[in-house]
Design a protein around this motif. Structure first.
Motif, mmCIF file in Angstrom:
data_model
loop_
_atom_site.group_PDB
_atom_site.id
_atom_site.type_symbol
_atom_site.label_atom_id
_atom_site.label_comp_id
_atom_site.label_asym_id
_atom_site.label_seq_id
_atom_site.Cartn_x
_atom_site.Cartn_y
_atom_site.Cartn_z
ATOM 1 N N ARG A 1 0.821 -1.216 0.000
ATOM 2 C CA ARG A 1 0.000 0.000 0.000
ATOM 3 C C ARG A 1 0.850 1.261 0.000
ATOM 4 O O ARG A 1 0.340 2.348 -0.226
ATOM 5 C CB ARG A 1 -0.906 0.012 1.231
ATOM 6 N N GLN B 1 -6.416 10.874 -3.456
ATOM 7 C CA GLN B 1 -5.540 10.943 -4.624
ATOM 8 C C GLN B 1 -6.145 11.740 -5.778
ATOM 9 O O GLN B 1 -5.458 12.491 -6.459
ATOM 10 C CB GLN B 1 -5.209 9.520 -5.097
ATOM 11 N N GLN C 1 2.545 6.626 9.218
ATOM 12 C CA GLN C 1 2.385 7.586 8.121
ATOM 13 C C GLN C 1 3.663 8.402 7.917
ATOM 14 O O GLN C 1 4.063 8.685 6.780
ATOM 15 C CB GLN C 1 1.200 8.512 8.401
ATOM 16 N N GLY D 1 -3.986 14.650 -5.263
ATOM 17 C CA GLY D 1 -2.793 13.939 -5.694
ATOM 18 C C GLY D 1 -2.383 14.322 -7.097
ATOM 19 O O GLY D 1 -1.669 15.301 -7.319
ATOM 20 N N VAL E 1 -6.935 8.392 1.506
ATOM 21 C CA VAL E 1 -5.947 9.189 0.770
ATOM 22 C C VAL E 1 -6.644 9.762 -0.458
ATOM 23 O O VAL E 1 -7.041 9.028 -1.367
ATOM 24 C CB VAL E 1 -4.724 8.341 0.358
ATOM 25 N N ASP F 1 3.431 7.470 -7.066
ATOM 26 C CA ASP F 1 3.254 7.660 -8.505
ATOM 27 C C ASP F 1 4.245 8.724 -8.938
ATOM 28 O O ASP F 1 4.387 9.764 -8.278
ATOM 29 C CB ASP F 1 1.830 8.115 -8.820
ATOM 30 N N ASN G 1 1.250 7.466 -1.757
ATOM 31 C CA ASN G 1 0.145 6.686 -1.208
ATOM 32 C C ASN G 1 0.652 6.069 0.089
ATOM 33 O O ASN G 1 1.590 5.269 0.078
ATOM 34 C CB ASN G 1 -0.305 5.598 -2.176
ATOM 35 N N TYR G 2 0.065 6.457 1.200
ATOM 36 C CA TYR G 2 0.578 6.057 2.507
ATOM 37 C C TYR G 2 -0.489 5.305 3.298
ATOM 38 O O TYR G 2 -1.668 5.324 2.968
ATOM 39 C CB TYR G 2 1.077 7.269 3.292
ATOM 40 N N ARG G 3 -0.055 4.633 4.357
ATOM 41 C CA ARG G 3 -0.954 3.797 5.152
ATOM 42 C C ARG G 3 -1.898 4.649 6.009
ATOM 43 O O ARG G 3 -1.455 5.589 6.668
ATOM 44 C CB ARG G 3 -0.142 2.859 6.042
#
Length: 251
Positions: free
Chosen positions: A7, A37, A71, A41, A35, A11, A59-61
């Motif tokens: 995860r 995105q 994070q 994002g 998140v 990008d 993309n973080y936990r």
């Protein structure tokens, strides 16, 4: 970025030529529950890419089972990846910035102020200095656990009801309380009308930066709701990208 958890990834938006460019890591918001995105994002990454930056979206936990410092370690790994692969990514190693929105702004602020905290030292050791961004852009950020704030971000970050979070914990996770003379320079923008994350937090952060002599710019636009992203069709706020780019050039 983390071989134990798929995860955690970025990008990449890297120009296909030989020019060496500054880099910016984009950290979307989502209240540490998700998140964002598609809003915060890629659209922001493309804005900076169009202005000659190589851009990276993290993309973080997040979620109930993902608590601090997960994070922050995810964001730290992204910063290290960009710097350590600067030649391959055609990035200026000494001009690696970060930008975050809402709770992503809180995470970006933590990168700027907590890059060498005890948790980071334990994991990254001597690499902590490379985690520190050369400057950060905080977009309508969650900054403080005190006064009017977005309580949900702190609940999700720490995994307990807000009423059970101690003053010491709130202080440890409030960006203004972690600012010191070595913190990254900051560009902060907010709208006065933000009904989700009150603008007072950004004002308090600006006051703290001023008191310590850390370079910053604070732009408060009169109109606009929370979660504007690139703020398209919001004439008072849509200039934030241009203002941020002008400020970054001064660093």
């Amino acid at each position: 970025l983390d071989k134990t958890d798929q995860r955690v990834y970025i990008d990449t938006y890297v120009a296909n030529d030989d020019k060496i460019r500054p880099a910016i890591l984009i950290i979307p918001g989502g209240g540490y529950a998700g998140v964002s995105q598609f809003l915060e994002g890629e659209p922001i990454a493309l804005e900076f890419f169009a202005k000659d930056y190589n851009a990276f979206v993290l993309n973080y936990r997040v979620g109930k089972d993902q608590l601090f410092p997960n994070q922050l370690t995810d964001a730290a790994r992204a910063m290290l990846y960009i710097r350590e692969n600067a030649e391959k990514l055609k990035v200026k190693k000494d001009r690696v910035f970060a930008a975050g929105c809402s709770a992503g702004g809180h995470l970006t602020g933590a990168l700027a102020t907590m890059y060498d905290c005890a948790e980071m030292r334990e994991i990254f050791g001597d690499k902590c200095e490379s985690i520190r961004p050369d400057g950060v852009v905080l977009c309508y950020p969650v900054t403080t656990g005190f006064g009017p704030t977005h309580r949900g971000s702190f609940v999700n970050l720490l995994g307990k009801p807000f009423e059970e979070i101690t003053v010491e914990e709130l202080r440890y996770h409030s960006i203004e309380c972690n600012v010191n003379e070595k913190s990254s320079p900051m560009f902060i923008w907010h709208t006065a009308e933000d009904g989700t994350v009150p603008v007072l937090g950004s004002i308090e952060l600006g006051k703290r930066l001023a008191a310590l002599g850390v370079s910053f710019k604070l732009s408060i636009y009169p109109y606009g709701p929370h979660a504007l992203g690139i703020a398209k069709d919001f004439p008072f706020a849509e200039c934030w990208v241009e203002e941020a780019l002008m400020w970054l050039e001064t660093l």
